[in-house]
Design an enzyme around this catalytic site. Structure first.
Site, mmCIF file in Angstrom:
data_model
loop_
_atom_site.group_PDB
_atom_site.id
_atom_site.type_symbol
_atom_site.label_atom_id
_atom_site.label_comp_id
_atom_site.label_asym_id
_atom_site.label_seq_id
_atom_site.Cartn_x
_atom_site.Cartn_y
_atom_site.Cartn_z
ATOM 1 N N ASP A 200 3.476 -0.567 -9.586
ATOM 2 C CA ASP A 200 3.227 0.792 -9.103
ATOM 3 C C ASP A 200 3.790 1.806 -10.101
ATOM 4 O O ASP A 200 4.996 1.871 -10.323
ATOM 5 C CB ASP A 200 3.900 0.971 -7.742
ATOM 6 C CG ASP A 200 3.589 2.308 -7.091
ATOM 7 O OD1 ASP A 200 2.856 3.118 -7.690
ATOM 8 O OD2 ASP A 200 4.081 2.541 -5.972
ATOM 9 N N GLU A 226 -1.126 0.110 -9.615
ATOM 10 C CA GLU A 226 -1.220 1.185 -8.626
ATOM 11 C C GLU A 226 -0.948 2.556 -9.223
ATOM 12 O O GLU A 226 0.020 2.739 -9.954
ATOM 13 C CB GLU A 226 -0.232 0.898 -7.490
ATOM 14 C CG GLU A 226 -0.250 1.905 -6.364
ATOM 15 C CD GLU A 226 0.607 1.457 -5.189
ATOM 16 O OE1 GLU A 226 1.118 2.323 -4.466
ATOM 17 O OE2 GLU A 226 0.764 0.223 -4.990
ATOM 18 N N GLU A 252 -3.096 6.909 -2.218
ATOM 19 C CA GLU A 252 -2.041 7.413 -1.339
ATOM 20 C C GLU A 252 -1.913 8.929 -1.405
ATOM 21 O O GLU A 252 -1.428 9.566 -0.468
ATOM 22 C CB GLU A 252 -0.694 6.768 -1.674
ATOM 23 C CG GLU A 252 -0.074 7.225 -2.976
ATOM 24 C CD GLU A 252 1.280 6.593 -3.241
ATOM 25 O OE1 GLU A 252 2.301 7.254 -3.000
ATOM 26 O OE2 GLU A 252 1.309 5.438 -3.685
ATOM 27 N N HIS A 302 -1.365 2.039 2.201
ATOM 28 C CA HIS A 302 -0.078 2.476 1.673
ATOM 29 C C HIS A 302 0.848 2.741 2.851
ATOM 30 O O HIS A 302 0.471 3.407 3.811
ATOM 31 C CB HIS A 302 -0.254 3.762 0.854
ATOM 32 C CG HIS A 302 1.032 4.298 0.313
ATOM 33 N ND1 HIS A 302 1.796 5.248 0.981
ATOM 34 C CD2 HIS A 302 1.711 4.019 -0.827
ATOM 35 C CE1 HIS A 302 2.863 5.524 0.258
ATOM 36 N NE2 HIS A 302 2.844 4.798 -0.833
#
Length: 390
Positions: A200, A226, A252, A302
């Protein structure tokens, strides 16, 4: 039944150590709960995505902007209420904090519906498609240390997450392309090639740096990359998706069906990560999930919040059909915070609600309860202890 009031509760406590991601370090953990009360004595609970001072801004929007628009309305009329609020805020709030604030209110309305009908949320949105949900551990957050120190910390944390029976794990990056790949390589070597690992970036990179990191991740068999670039950079997402083999995940920081339509039609992502506490609540999530299904994009939500957020997402995933389906489909996973003990998960609910215990005992799987509504109720004494009124 009528809505009589909406209360907004921002909770905060200090962490034992500073944690961070690619954009900042922080020393406090915060969460924002919304309580919708009715004239029948039924209250619903929701949660708004957005930490720290953002939560305080959202509190003002919930209580001073949204509450006057919907007090007196029937909470069962969720679609009407959502459209009324969105339309009246449209000139000033198509994305961002107004939608985060609306999300918490909308979730609370679904909780009220569940309590009124004595049905769990998953039954209200289609019924049970999954008896259990795989859970992945989200840890290995950045700290203000050298890359060599972080490598040792991440290796130990990765070992701990794996030992707790999680089905997969996710780590942060954001130090810079070369150091980030060193971190990922160290974790991959620690956990082995057969364990699912996600990375991420929290939109840390420009396109060139993201391509450099992405090609390195291809060599390390990473499940997804991500938020590699800024959420507004649809062209960057699209190019990255076409030039690397690792799945590109994101969403997200996207809001409403309108924003998600742009993300999907521009072919930006391989995996959709809707944040129900930020994108507009359950009412809007269901439309976004259908949009993703219509475009054959897997949905893996998320999740970053309190026990309220986790409970809601467990219901959503329980009711989510396999995509694309088959005898042995790839299941969506529940994201679970494995960083320093999060008392907003462990100590907030009045019910016995332990995802971690389920993961340990059930080989990495968790199951929803049949409690009415979202299934958890925040403890009022806990709220009083940690609520802030700045």
């Amino acid at each position: 039944m009528k809505i009589t009031s909406i209360k907004s509760h921002v909770l905060k406590y200090e962490l034992d150590k500073e944690l961070g991601y690619s954009q900042q370090y922080y020393k406090h953990r915060a969460t924002h709960l919304v309580e919708v009360q009715t004239d029948e004595g039924i209250s619903g609970w929701g949660e708004c995505f957005g930490p720290g001072n953002i939560a305080l801004a959202n509190k003002f929007i919930v209580e001073k902007v949204i509450q006057p628009l919907i007090v007196g309305e029937n909470p069962m009329n969720k679609e009407f209420i959502w459209q009324k609020v969105y339309n009246l805020l449209r000139d000033s709030g198509q994305k961002g904090m107004p939608i985060q604030a609306l999300s918490g209110v909308d979730i609370a309305l679904w909780d009220i519906l569940g309590k009124k009908t004595n049905m769990p949320l998953y039954q209200l949105i289609g019924g049970k498609c999954n008896n259990q949900i795989p859970v992945y551990g989200y840890g290995m957050m950045l700290q203000n240390k050298s890359v060599n120190e972080l490598i040792e910390l991440f290796k130990e944390e990765a070992k701990q997450i794996k030992s707790k029976n999680f089905k997969a794990m996710k780590m942060k990056v954001g130090l810079g392309p070369k150091d980030d790949l060193k971190l990922v390589q160290a974790v991959r070597e620690e956990i082995g090639i057969d364990f699912k690992l996600m990375v991420d970036a929290n939109h840390a990179y420009n396109l060139n740096d993201a391509l450099y990191v992405g090609r390195g991740l291809d060599e390390l068999d990473i499940f997804w990359f991500e938020e590699p670039v800024a959420p507004e950079d649809y062209e960057g997402y699209k190019e990255l998706k076409h030039k690397i083999n690792t799945n590109i995940a994101g969403g997200e920081a996207e809001f409403t069906k309108y924003g998600w339509n742009e993300l999907i039609k521009n072919k930006c992502i391989d995996i959709a990560q809707p944040e129900v506490c930020g994108l507009g609540g359950i009412t809007e999530y269901l439309k976004i999930s259908a949009l993703a299904q219509a475009n054959f994009i897997p949905v893996i939500n998320h999740v970053w919040g309190s026990a309220v957020s986790i409970a809601v997402n467990l219901h959503l995933l329980t009711a989510q059909p396999d995509m694309p389906g088959g005898l042995f489909p790839s299941k969506a996973m529940l994201e679970f915070d494995t960083t320093e003990k999060n008392i907003f998960i462990t100590d907030l609910p009045t019910e016995d609600f332990s995802i971690l215990d389920q993961v340990k005992q059930n080989d990495g799987l968790a199951a929803v309860t049949d409690n009415a509504g979202i299934g958890v109720t925040p403890n009022n004494d806990f709220i009083k202890e940690f609520e802030i009124n700045e």
